[in-house]
Motif scaffolding. Structure first.
Motif, mmCIF file in Angstrom:
data_model
loop_
_atom_site.group_PDB
_atom_site.id
_atom_site.type_symbol
_atom_site.label_atom_id
_atom_site.label_comp_id
_atom_site.label_asym_id
_atom_site.label_seq_id
_atom_site.Cartn_x
_atom_site.Cartn_y
_atom_site.Cartn_z
ATOM 1 N N ARG A 281 19.892 24.048 -4.432
ATOM 2 C CA ARG A 281 19.667 25.484 -4.628
ATOM 3 C C ARG A 281 18.322 25.790 -5.279
ATOM 4 N N LYS A 282 17.627 24.758 -5.739
ATOM 5 C CA LYS A 282 16.335 24.980 -6.388
ATOM 6 C C LYS A 282 15.220 25.125 -5.355
ATOM 7 N N ARG A 283 14.135 25.737 -5.764
ATOM 8 C CA ARG A 283 12.981 25.868 -4.874
ATOM 9 C C ARG A 283 12.217 24.561 -4.737
ATOM 10 N N ARG A 284 12.328 23.705 -5.711
ATOM 11 C CA ARG A 284 11.642 22.406 -5.673
ATOM 12 C C ARG A 284 12.289 21.514 -4.628
ATOM 13 N N GLU A 285 11.452 20.704 -3.966
ATOM 14 C CA GLU A 285 11.948 19.732 -2.997
ATOM 15 C C GLU A 285 12.098 18.366 -3.666
ATOM 16 N N TYR A 286 13.048 17.560 -3.143
ATOM 17 C CA TYR A 286 13.349 16.256 -3.725
ATOM 18 C C TYR A 286 13.391 15.176 -2.649
ATOM 19 N N ILE A 287 12.927 13.994 -3.034
ATOM 20 C CA ILE A 287 13.098 12.784 -2.225
ATOM 21 C C ILE A 287 13.838 11.797 -3.118
ATOM 22 N N ILE A 288 15.091 11.504 -2.791
ATOM 23 C CA ILE A 288 15.940 10.663 -3.627
ATOM 24 C C ILE A 288 16.147 9.334 -2.915
ATOM 25 N N CYS A 289 15.721 8.255 -3.563
ATOM 26 C CA CYS A 289 15.682 6.936 -2.934
ATOM 27 C C CYS A 289 16.535 5.943 -3.716
ATOM 28 N N GLY A 290 17.280 5.129 -3.005
ATOM 29 C CA GLY A 290 18.003 4.101 -3.731
ATOM 30 C C GLY A 290 19.217 3.577 -3.014
ATOM 31 N N ASP B 177 0.835 -1.198 0.000
ATOM 32 C CA ASP B 177 0.000 0.000 0.000
ATOM 33 C C ASP B 177 0.875 1.256 0.000
ATOM 34 N N ALA B 178 1.958 1.209 -0.788
ATOM 35 C CA ALA B 178 2.866 2.359 -0.903
ATOM 36 C C ALA B 178 2.396 3.261 -2.028
ATOM 37 N N ASP B 179 2.622 4.556 -1.880
ATOM 38 C CA ASP B 179 2.267 5.504 -2.931
ATOM 39 C C ASP B 179 3.256 5.434 -4.086
ATOM 40 N N VAL B 180 4.529 5.263 -3.768
ATOM 41 C CA VAL B 180 5.583 5.138 -4.767
ATOM 42 C C VAL B 180 6.541 4.048 -4.315
ATOM 43 N N VAL B 181 6.946 3.194 -5.254
ATOM 44 C CA VAL B 181 7.966 2.179 -4.981
ATOM 45 C C VAL B 181 9.109 2.400 -5.960
ATOM 46 N N CYS B 182 10.285 2.677 -5.416
ATOM 47 C CA CYS B 182 11.477 2.910 -6.225
ATOM 48 C C CYS B 182 12.276 1.615 -6.292
ATOM 49 N N LEU C 189 10.298 3.181 -11.365
ATOM 50 C CA LEU C 189 9.373 3.782 -10.411
ATOM 51 C C LEU C 189 7.992 3.172 -10.624
ATOM 52 N N TYR C 190 7.367 2.735 -9.546
ATOM 53 C CA TYR C 190 5.962 2.331 -9.571
ATOM 54 C C TYR C 190 5.168 3.405 -8.836
ATOM 55 N N CYS C 191 4.250 4.059 -9.524
ATOM 56 C CA CYS C 191 3.538 5.209 -8.968
ATOM 57 C C CYS C 191 2.034 4.960 -8.975
ATOM 58 N N ARG C 192 1.381 5.189 -7.834
ATOM 59 C CA ARG C 192 -0.082 5.084 -7.778
ATOM 60 C C ARG C 192 -0.728 6.283 -8.471
ATOM 61 N N LYS C 193 -0.151 7.447 -8.289
ATOM 62 C CA LYS C 193 -0.660 8.655 -8.928
ATOM 63 C C LYS C 193 0.266 9.020 -10.074
ATOM 64 N N ILE C 194 -0.297 9.245 -11.244
ATOM 65 C CA ILE C 194 0.518 9.550 -12.420
ATOM 66 C C ILE C 194 1.244 10.880 -12.215
ATOM 67 N N PRO C 195 2.560 10.905 -12.406
ATOM 68 C CA PRO C 195 3.327 12.152 -12.219
ATOM 69 C C PRO C 195 2.980 13.194 -13.271
ATOM 70 N N PHE D 266 6.832 18.464 -5.193
ATOM 71 C CA PHE D 266 8.155 17.879 -5.037
ATOM 72 C C PHE D 266 8.366 16.787 -6.080
ATOM 73 N N SER D 267 9.600 16.293 -6.125
ATOM 74 C CA SER D 267 9.971 15.218 -7.047
ATOM 75 C C SER D 267 10.473 14.020 -6.248
ATOM 76 N N ILE D 268 10.233 12.828 -6.798
ATOM 77 C CA ILE D 268 10.699 11.579 -6.184
ATOM 78 C C ILE D 268 11.584 10.874 -7.207
ATOM 79 N N ALA D 269 12.784 10.494 -6.790
ATOM 80 C CA ALA D 269 13.732 9.873 -7.713
ATOM 81 C C ALA D 269 14.176 8.518 -7.198
ATOM 82 N N THR D 270 14.457 7.620 -8.143
ATOM 83 C CA THR D 270 15.089 6.339 -7.839
ATOM 84 C C THR D 270 16.507 6.386 -8.385
#
Length: 256
Positions: free
Chosen positions: A135-144, A27-32, A70-76, A102-106
């Motif tokens: 330095r960007k305004r966007r936030e990131y979640i980097i997984c791997g 039941d994960a929203d994103v699986v990297c 990336l497996y995403c429940r909600k289309i990016p 924000f962005s999610i990366a694998t």
């Protein structure tokens, strides 16, 4: 929001050992996923598009090597393939999904076992990119899999591994830069400071190594300082045995 990250160490072998059953239970929203060791066009639809998920993949040019997904429940809103430097993009090591906030990366770092110089070159280029991200305004979640145990707390028998790829002084110093001046946060250690928390065990005598907790923590989910307070829980699913790596799962007080 729940994000899981797992180095499958060969997607087809992982599927045979129960990866898709594990995925359905999360039941994960994103699986990297990392280290697919297969090209996406070679995979069945059941792997490309598991029920409830949309799959996105970056293949390595070399057969049977690397690759991330990336497996995403909600289309990016958008997908970014690679980072723009050859070693990363040709080897299929970075894939990013962009959402509104924000962005999610694998991500898959070279291990350095066979070519330490190539890993060092990659680290230099990747750190430049991480500094730009910060330095960007966007936030990131980097997984791997970063293929570096940062602290002595992050591996067993650390005294015997100080010249081993993944725990060399220069690699740990590089992680000091990521979690220091660059400003990223190790989400797992934000909420869990316990010892014997590992995501990888040596392939030889894997079952014995897991039982004795003779492992390494090589997998991370990192965020910028603005998301520090959004990290609610983090754990390693050591019951999952479809890979020699264990899934790292983090819950965030965020919505896609």
């Amino acid at each position: 929001m729940k994000i899981a990250s797992i180095n499958v160490n060969g997607i087809r072998e992982a599927v045979e050992r129960g990866f898709l059953d594990w995925l359905a239970e999360q039941d994960a929203d994103v699986v990297c996923v990392q280290n697919l060791k297969a090209k996406s066009f070679e995979l069945d639809d059941s792997v490309l598009y598991p029920e409830g998920y949309e799959g996105y993949f970056l293949d390595a040019e070399q057969d049977g090597f690397s690759g991330v997904g990336l497996y995403c429940r909600k289309i990016p809103k958008a997908i970014m393939y690679g980072l723009g430097f050859e070693q990363c993009d040709n080897e299929g090591r970075f894939l990013q999904a962009d959402y509104d906030r924000f962005s999610i990366a694998t991500f898959l770092m070279p291990s350095g076992d066979d070519d330490p110089a190539a890993k060092q070159t990659f680290m230099t280029q990747y750190l430049e990119y991480l500094n730009k991200m910060a330095r960007k305004r966007r936030e990131y979640i980097i997984c791997g899999t970063w293929h570096i145990a940062h602290k002595t707390l992050d591996l067993a028998n650390w005294t015997d591994n100080q010249t081993t790829p993944g725990f060399k002084p220069e690699e740990r110093a590089w992680m000091d830069q990521v979690f220091g001046p660059t400003g990223f946060i190790d989400t797992f250690r934000e909420v869990n400071r316990d010892a014997d928390q590992y995501t990888w065990w040596p392939k030889l005598n894997q079952e014995v190594s897991r039982t004795r907790q003779e492992g390494w923590r090589l997998d991370y989910q990192i965020v910028g300082p603005n998301f520090r307070r959004n990290v609610k829980d983090a754990w390693i699913d050591t019951d999952a045995t479809f890979s020699e790596f264990a899934p790292l799962i983090v819950e965030y007080d965020l919505e896609l």
